[in-house]
Design a protein around this motif. Sequence first.
Motif, PDB file in Angstrom:
ATOM      1  N   UNK A 308       0.818  -1.217   0.000  1.00 56.53           N
ATOM      2  CA  UNK A 308       0.000   0.000   0.000  1.00 56.53           C
ATOM      3  C   UNK A 308       0.851   1.265   0.000  1.00 56.53           C
ATOM      4  N   UNK A 309       2.129   1.128   0.297  1.00 50.58           N
ATOM      5  CA  UNK A 309       3.002   2.291   0.320  1.00 50.58           C
ATOM      6  C   UNK A 309       3.280   2.837  -1.080  1.00 50.58           C
ATOM      7  N   UNK A 310       3.040   2.018  -2.108  1.00 53.43           N
ATOM      8  CA  UNK A 310       3.290   2.483  -3.474  1.00 53.43           C
ATOM      9  C   UNK A 310       2.435   3.707  -3.770  1.00 53.43           C
ATOM     10  N   UNK A 311       1.159   3.606  -3.510  1.00 55.25           N
ATOM     11  CA  UNK A 311       0.256   4.720  -3.791  1.00 55.25           C
ATOM     12  C   UNK A 311       0.592   5.922  -2.916  1.00 55.25           C
ATOM     13  N   UNK A 312       0.924   5.675  -1.656  1.00 54.97           N
ATOM     14  CA  UNK A 312       1.259   6.777  -0.755  1.00 54.97           C
ATOM     15  C   UNK A 312       2.514   7.496  -1.224  1.00 54.97           C
ATOM     16  N   UNK A 313       3.519   6.719  -1.642  1.00 53.44           N
ATOM     17  CA  UNK A 313       4.762   7.322  -2.124  1.00 53.44           C
ATOM     18  C   UNK A 313       4.507   8.155  -3.366  1.00 53.44           C
ATOM     19  N   UNK A 314       3.723   7.602  -4.290  1.00 52.31           N
ATOM     20  CA  UNK A 314       3.474   8.323  -5.535  1.00 52.31           C
ATOM     21  C   UNK A 314       2.688   9.601  -5.276  1.00 52.31           C
ATOM     22  N   UNK A 315       1.721   9.540  -4.379  1.00 56.95           N
ATOM     23  CA  UNK A 315       0.945  10.737  -4.057  1.00 56.95           C
ATOM     24  C   UNK A 315       1.826  11.820  -3.433  1.00 56.95           C
ATOM     25  N   UNK A 446       4.957  -3.989  -9.365  1.00 61.48           N
ATOM     26  CA  UNK A 446       4.113  -3.810 -10.541  1.00 61.48           C
ATOM     27  C   UNK A 446       3.359  -2.493 -10.429  1.00 61.48           C
ATOM     28  N   UNK A 447       3.521  -1.646 -11.431  1.00 67.99           N
ATOM     29  CA  UNK A 447       2.826  -0.366 -11.482  1.00 67.99           C
ATOM     30  C   UNK A 447       2.059  -0.299 -12.793  1.00 67.99           C
ATOM     31  N   UNK A 448       0.782   0.044 -12.708  1.00 70.48           N
ATOM     32  CA  UNK A 448      -0.033   0.153 -13.921  1.00 70.48           C
ATOM     33  C   UNK A 448      -0.661   1.534 -13.955  1.00 70.48           C
ATOM     34  N   UNK A 449      -1.058   1.948 -15.144  1.00 68.53           N
ATOM     35  CA  UNK A 449      -1.639   3.264 -15.338  1.00 68.53           C
ATOM     36  C   UNK A 449      -3.155   3.139 -15.423  1.00 68.53           C
ATOM     37  N   UNK A 450      -3.863   3.845 -14.550  1.00 71.97           N
ATOM     38  CA  UNK A 450      -5.326   3.866 -14.581  1.00 71.97           C
ATOM     39  C   UNK A 450      -5.771   4.605 -15.844  1.00 71.97           C
ATOM     40  N   UNK A 451      -6.552   3.945 -16.737  1.00 69.85           N
ATOM     41  CA  UNK A 451      -6.908   4.584 -18.009  1.00 69.85           C
ATOM     42  C   UNK A 451      -7.828   5.789 -17.850  1.00 69.85           C
ATOM     43  N   UNK A 452      -8.487   5.921 -16.703  1.00 74.56           N
ATOM     44  CA  UNK A 452      -9.398   7.047 -16.499  1.00 74.56           C
ATOM     45  C   UNK A 452      -8.679   8.231 -15.874  1.00 74.56           C
ATOM     46  N   UNK A 453      -7.984   7.980 -14.753  1.00 77.82           N
ATOM     47  CA  UNK A 453      -7.317   9.084 -14.049  1.00 77.82           C
ATOM     48  C   UNK A 453      -5.940   9.371 -14.586  1.00 77.82           C
ATOM     49  N   UNK A 454      -5.364   8.455 -15.369  1.00 80.46           N
ATOM     50  CA  UNK A 454      -4.015   8.569 -15.876  1.00 80.46           C
ATOM     51  C   UNK A 454      -2.981   8.622 -14.731  1.00 80.46           C
ATOM     52  N   UNK A 455      -3.323   8.061 -13.608  1.00 80.23           N
ATOM     53  CA  UNK A 455      -2.426   8.004 -12.465  1.00 80.23           C
ATOM     54  C   UNK A 455      -1.780   6.612 -12.388  1.00 80.23           C
ATOM     55  N   UNK A 456      -0.520   6.572 -12.001  1.00 81.98           N
ATOM     56  CA  UNK A 456       0.173   5.288 -11.851  1.00 81.98           C
ATOM     57  C   UNK A 456      -0.100   4.747 -10.464  1.00 81.98           C
ATOM     58  N   UNK A 457      -0.535   3.491 -10.412  1.00 79.97           N
ATOM     59  CA  UNK A 457      -0.886   2.862  -9.133  1.00 79.97           C
ATOM     60  C   UNK A 457      -0.254   1.478  -9.076  1.00 79.97           C
TER      61      UNK A 457
END
Length: 457
Positions: A308-315, A446-457
Amino acid sequence: LPAAHRAAPAAPARREGCASVCGHDVAPLIAQAHDPYWWLVPVDDHLDRFTDPALLATALRGLGQVVTVDQVRRARIAMAGYLVTRRAGDTPWWRRLSADARRVLLRLHVSAAQDGLVPRDQAAAESALELAVLSDTPREAAGAAELADTAVRWARGDNDLIDRIRSIAAGRHLASGRADLAVRITTAQLKYRQSVLGPDDPATLATRHELARARQARSKSSRVIPAYEALIADQIRVLGPDHPDTLDTRADLAAALGAAARLEEAIGAYEALAADQARILGADDPGTLRTRSCLAGALWDGALEEPSRVEKAWNIYTEVHQAQARILGGDHPDTLRTLGREAGTLREAAVFDVAIGTLDGVLANQVRVLGPDHPDTLATRSELALAFLQSGRFNDAIETYRAVLADQAQVLGPDHPDTLRTREALADAAGRQALAGGPPVRPRILVVCDPVTRQYV
């Protein structure tokens, strides 16, 4: 010649006399100073003959200069003596000179002392020290360290001057990759300050901090962590928990914990520091933002234990980059450094196209803003080469590593730790290319790009 002309040599003659002493490349810098040719007084009588421009031109064509070797020697001695007197008695005049003009005059004084034309005394040590301070680029670090070492020898018994010189010497040795010498110099400085100023003096505490940094650069081990912890305890007792020096040491402790792979402790240290900096300095203070950027890196490194730290780090990276761009500007070194860290996380996640494109943009801006020799610029080029390597673009990786290695060897020196690391990376890239590409790079996370928000998660 008319008496009015004999009163003082013409400006062209003085310019040529100056060039004969200090070289044509730096004479224009001296000419920018007010009354720039005062130290040519010993050869004024000789220069009188060149008031006639025709005679000056003839002399330059025939001899290439307008003064003899002995007159150059006399002028260098006069320059050094007058410089010492005037700099001491007219500080505003000295400070009005450009940094480049001061470099030229200081270098002439130091070289005159080195050649035995003037005393190697406290004044010469002051000139060597100031020249070392002005020599603050990576390319000049090794030469500046030698100047500082020379200044220590010339200071002879002036302990306060030696103490000031040691601060510069240690920093320049550290910048040139000689952490061992930096440790030795800072250890001697700490001993002096403890005996003269006392263990709790702020200057003594600052020296303990510099010594811990030098030891960390030398060994990259966890052994420096207790030194940071003890220093923080003393800084809190003497300076207070909110003092800038205390906060700086806490940042270095967090970095040392991360380097020792004690990620949980590093994350906790960065989180606590960021909260305190936001309270003391403000959420948008550059120091607070730098700490949050480092926190994002630690969270990313610890994401294997807690995905879960992936999203926190990216944000955090996104928030920090946006705040830095708004407050500091898109070209500020901190802003570019955070963007480069974002690209590094994408490289680790095997999102190579985006990572390489981002690094290309960061590199172009760093070259334009910081210059090609800046450590941040060289680090980004190395990161770009690694992205090429991991994406299978072996020729691009090898070409980039070779270019970085050549520049590091010239700027930092062939034995600098960064140069040695790049040489090892180049060998690794060549070995992987020889193995026909080797196995494909598997993303650590593994990081993927959300096609709607264009955010990497």
